[in-house]
Design a protein around this motif. Structure first.
Motif, PDB file in Angstrom:
ATOM      1  N   GLY A  14       0.816  -1.210   0.000  1.00 35.42           N
ATOM      2  CA  GLY A  14       0.000   0.000   0.000  1.00 35.42           C
ATOM      3  C   GLY A  14       0.850   1.260   0.000  1.00 35.42           C
ATOM      4  N   LYS A  15       1.913   1.259   0.810  1.00 38.21           N
ATOM      5  CA  LYS A  15       2.803   2.419   0.846  1.00 38.21           C
ATOM      6  C   LYS A  15       3.486   2.620  -0.493  1.00 38.21           C
ATOM      7  CE  LYS A  15       3.688   2.499   5.786  1.00 38.21           C
ATOM      8  NZ  LYS A  15       4.656   2.404   6.859  1.00 38.21           N
ATOM      9  N   ALA A  16       3.875   1.514  -1.131  1.00 42.82           N
ATOM     10  CA  ALA A  16       4.521   1.613  -2.445  1.00 42.82           C
ATOM     11  C   ALA A  16       3.544   2.157  -3.482  1.00 42.82           C
ATOM     12  CB  ALA A  16       5.042   0.245  -2.875  1.00 42.82           C
ATOM     13  N   LYS A  17       2.314   1.659  -3.474  1.00 38.49           N
ATOM     14  CA  LYS A  17       1.307   2.159  -4.419  1.00 38.49           C
ATOM     15  C   LYS A  17       1.034   3.641  -4.197  1.00 38.49           C
ATOM     16  CE  LYS A  17      -1.460  -1.950  -5.457  1.00 38.49           C
ATOM     17  NZ  LYS A  17      -2.796  -2.549  -5.309  1.00 38.49           N
ATOM     18  N   ARG A  18       0.969   4.023  -2.932  1.00 40.67           N
ATOM     19  CA  ARG A  18       0.719   5.432  -2.629  1.00 40.67           C
ATOM     20  C   ARG A  18       1.854   6.303  -3.167  1.00 40.67           C
ATOM     21  NH1 ARG A  18       0.341   7.646   3.323  1.00 40.67           N
ATOM     22  NH2 ARG A  18       1.464   5.719   3.503  1.00 40.67           N
ATOM     23  N   ALA A  19       3.091   5.856  -2.990  1.00 36.00           N
ATOM     24  CA  ALA A  19       4.245   6.609  -3.485  1.00 36.00           C
ATOM     25  C   ALA A  19       4.233   6.685  -5.013  1.00 36.00           C
ATOM     26  CB  ALA A  19       5.537   5.956  -3.000  1.00 36.00           C
ATOM     27  N   ILE A  20       3.879   5.580  -5.660  1.00 41.06           N
ATOM     28  CA  ILE A  20       3.800   5.582  -7.120  1.00 41.06           C
ATOM     29  C   ILE A  20       2.697   6.528  -7.579  1.00 41.06           C
ATOM     30  CG2 ILE A  20       3.183   4.169  -9.134  1.00 41.06           C
ATOM     31  CD1 ILE A  20       4.605   1.817  -7.633  1.00 41.06           C
ATOM     32  N   GLY A  21       1.570   6.506  -6.895  1.00 42.69           N
ATOM     33  CA  GLY A  21       0.478   7.410  -7.235  1.00 42.69           C
ATOM     34  C   GLY A  21       0.871   8.866  -7.092  1.00 42.69           C
ATOM     35  N   THR A  24       3.462   9.765  -9.946  1.00 40.76           N
ATOM     36  CA  THR A  24       2.911   9.809 -11.302  1.00 40.76           C
ATOM     37  C   THR A  24       1.666  10.677 -11.395  1.00 40.76           C
ATOM     38  OG1 THR A  24       1.615   7.792 -10.905  1.00 40.76           O
ATOM     39  CG2 THR A  24       3.814   7.526 -11.885  1.00 40.76           C
ATOM     40  N   ASP A  25       1.330  11.356 -10.300  1.00 42.90           N
ATOM     41  CA  ASP A  25       0.133  12.204 -10.233  1.00 42.90           C
ATOM     42  C   ASP A  25      -1.125  11.416 -10.601  1.00 42.90           C
ATOM     43  OD1 ASP A  25      -1.177  14.584  -9.648  1.00 42.90           O
ATOM     44  OD2 ASP A  25      -1.098  15.275 -11.728  1.00 42.90           O
ATOM     45  N   ARG A  26      -1.252  10.236  -9.994  1.00 39.00           N
ATOM     46  CA  ARG A  26      -2.404   9.369 -10.234  1.00 39.00           C
ATOM     47  C   ARG A  26      -3.149   9.165  -8.918  1.00 39.00           C
ATOM     48  NH1 ARG A  26      -2.147   5.338 -14.288  1.00 39.00           N
ATOM     49  NH2 ARG A  26      -4.219   4.843 -13.478  1.00 39.00           N
ATOM     50  N   PRO A  27      -4.180   9.979  -8.671  1.00 44.18           N
ATOM     51  CA  PRO A  27      -4.923   9.846  -7.419  1.00 44.18           C
ATOM     52  C   PRO A  27      -5.622   8.498  -7.268  1.00 44.18           C
ATOM     53  CG  PRO A  27      -5.913  11.518  -8.846  1.00 44.18           C
ATOM     54  CD  PRO A  27      -4.656  11.067  -9.496  1.00 44.18           C
ATOM     55  N   ASP A  28      -5.947   7.838  -8.379  1.00 42.15           N
ATOM     56  CA  ASP A  28      -6.592   6.532  -8.283  1.00 42.15           C
ATOM     57  C   ASP A  28      -5.638   5.486  -7.699  1.00 42.15           C
ATOM     58  OD1 ASP A  28      -5.150   6.863 -10.738  1.00 42.15           O
ATOM     59  OD2 ASP A  28      -6.148   5.112 -11.590  1.00 42.15           O
ATOM     60  N   ILE A  29      -4.373   5.535  -8.122  1.00 42.82           N
ATOM     61  CA  ILE A  29      -3.391   4.585  -7.590  1.00 42.82           C
ATOM     62  C   ILE A  29      -3.077   4.924  -6.139  1.00 42.82           C
ATOM     63  CG2 ILE A  29      -1.015   3.736  -7.794  1.00 42.82           C
ATOM     64  CD1 ILE A  29      -1.297   4.051 -10.820  1.00 42.82           C
ATOM     65  N   ARG A  30      -3.013   6.211  -5.817  1.00 41.22           N
ATOM     66  CA  ARG A  30      -2.790   6.618  -4.424  1.00 41.22           C
ATOM     67  C   ARG A  30      -3.920   6.104  -3.537  1.00 41.22           C
ATOM     68  NH1 ARG A  30      -0.280   9.985  -0.824  1.00 41.22           N
ATOM     69  NH2 ARG A  30      -1.643  10.765   0.815  1.00 41.22           N
ATOM     70  N   GLN A  36      -5.175  -0.321   0.574  1.00 40.74           N
ATOM     71  CA  GLN A  36      -4.412  -1.528   0.865  1.00 40.74           C
ATOM     72  C   GLN A  36      -3.634  -1.378   2.160  1.00 40.74           C
ATOM     73  OE1 GLN A  36      -2.477  -3.170  -2.496  1.00 40.74           O
ATOM     74  NE2 GLN A  36      -1.994  -5.060  -1.440  1.00 40.74           N
ATOM     75  N   GLU A  37      -3.143  -0.195   2.428  1.00 39.54           N
ATOM     76  CA  GLU A  37      -2.431   0.036   3.686  1.00 39.54           C
ATOM     77  C   GLU A  37      -3.392  -0.107   4.873  1.00 39.54           C
ATOM     78  OE1 GLU A  37       0.563   3.254   5.769  1.00 39.54           O
ATOM     79  OE2 GLU A  37      -0.159   3.625   3.735  1.00 39.54           O
ATOM     80  N   ALA A  38      -4.604   0.410   4.724  1.00 40.38           N
ATOM     81  CA  ALA A  38      -5.607   0.272   5.793  1.00 40.38           C
ATOM     82  C   ALA A  38      -5.951  -1.203   6.014  1.00 40.38           C
ATOM     83  CB  ALA A  38      -6.855   1.065   5.447  1.00 40.38           C
ATOM     84  N   LYS A  39      -6.064  -1.953   4.925  1.00 34.43           N
ATOM     85  CA  LYS A  39      -6.331  -3.394   5.032  1.00 34.43           C
ATOM     86  C   LYS A  39      -5.212  -4.069   5.818  1.00 34.43           C
ATOM     87  CE  LYS A  39      -6.896  -7.531   2.195  1.00 34.43           C
ATOM     88  NZ  LYS A  39      -6.932  -8.064   0.830  1.00 34.43           N
ATOM     89  N   GLY A  40      -3.978  -3.677   5.534  1.00 34.17           N
ATOM     90  CA  GLY A  40      -2.840  -4.242   6.256  1.00 34.17           C
ATOM     91  C   GLY A  40      -2.889  -3.922   7.739  1.00 34.17           C
ATOM     92  N   ASP A  41      -3.273  -2.700   8.071  1.00 31.06           N
ATOM     93  CA  ASP A  41      -3.393  -2.318   9.483  1.00 31.06           C
ATOM     94  C   ASP A  41      -4.431  -3.193  10.192  1.00 31.06           C
ATOM     95  OD1 ASP A  41      -1.470  -0.332   9.260  1.00 31.06           O
ATOM     96  OD2 ASP A  41      -2.942   1.257   8.897  1.00 31.06           O
ATOM     97  N   LEU A  42      -5.556  -3.431   9.519  1.00 31.09           N
ATOM     98  CA  LEU A  42      -6.600  -4.268  10.112  1.00 31.09           C
ATOM     99  C   LEU A  42      -6.139  -5.710  10.271  1.00 31.09           C
ATOM    100  CD1 LEU A  42      -9.754  -2.904   8.257  1.00 31.09           C
ATOM    101  CD2 LEU A  42      -9.167  -2.600  10.664  1.00 31.09           C
TER     102      LEU A  42
END
Length: 56
Positions: A14-21, A24-30, A36-42
């Motif tokens: 999730g952190k990697a996807k957020r950084a990529i988003g 690349t200025d892609r709010p959907d990927i962020r 996904q990061e929230a899912k990991g926390d849960l």
């Protein structure tokens, strides 16, 4: 223990996807990364609860 491991993996992905988003200025990927990061926390919390229950 498996839930905690899955949680750590999802959090890292999730952190990697957020950084990529962000890069690349892609709010959907962020947003995917945030979710996904929230899912990991849960999952980590679930694993911790299971660990406490198993110790009782």
């Amino acid at each position: 223990m498996l839930d905690k491991a899955k949680g750590h993996a999802n959090e890292a992905i999730g952190k990697a996807k957020r950084a990529i988003g962000d890069a690349t200025d892609r709010p959907d990927i962020r947003a995917e990364g945030d979710a996904q990061e929230a899912k990991g926390d849960l999952q980590k919390a679930k694993g911790e609860v299971k660990g406490v229950i198993n110790r009782v």
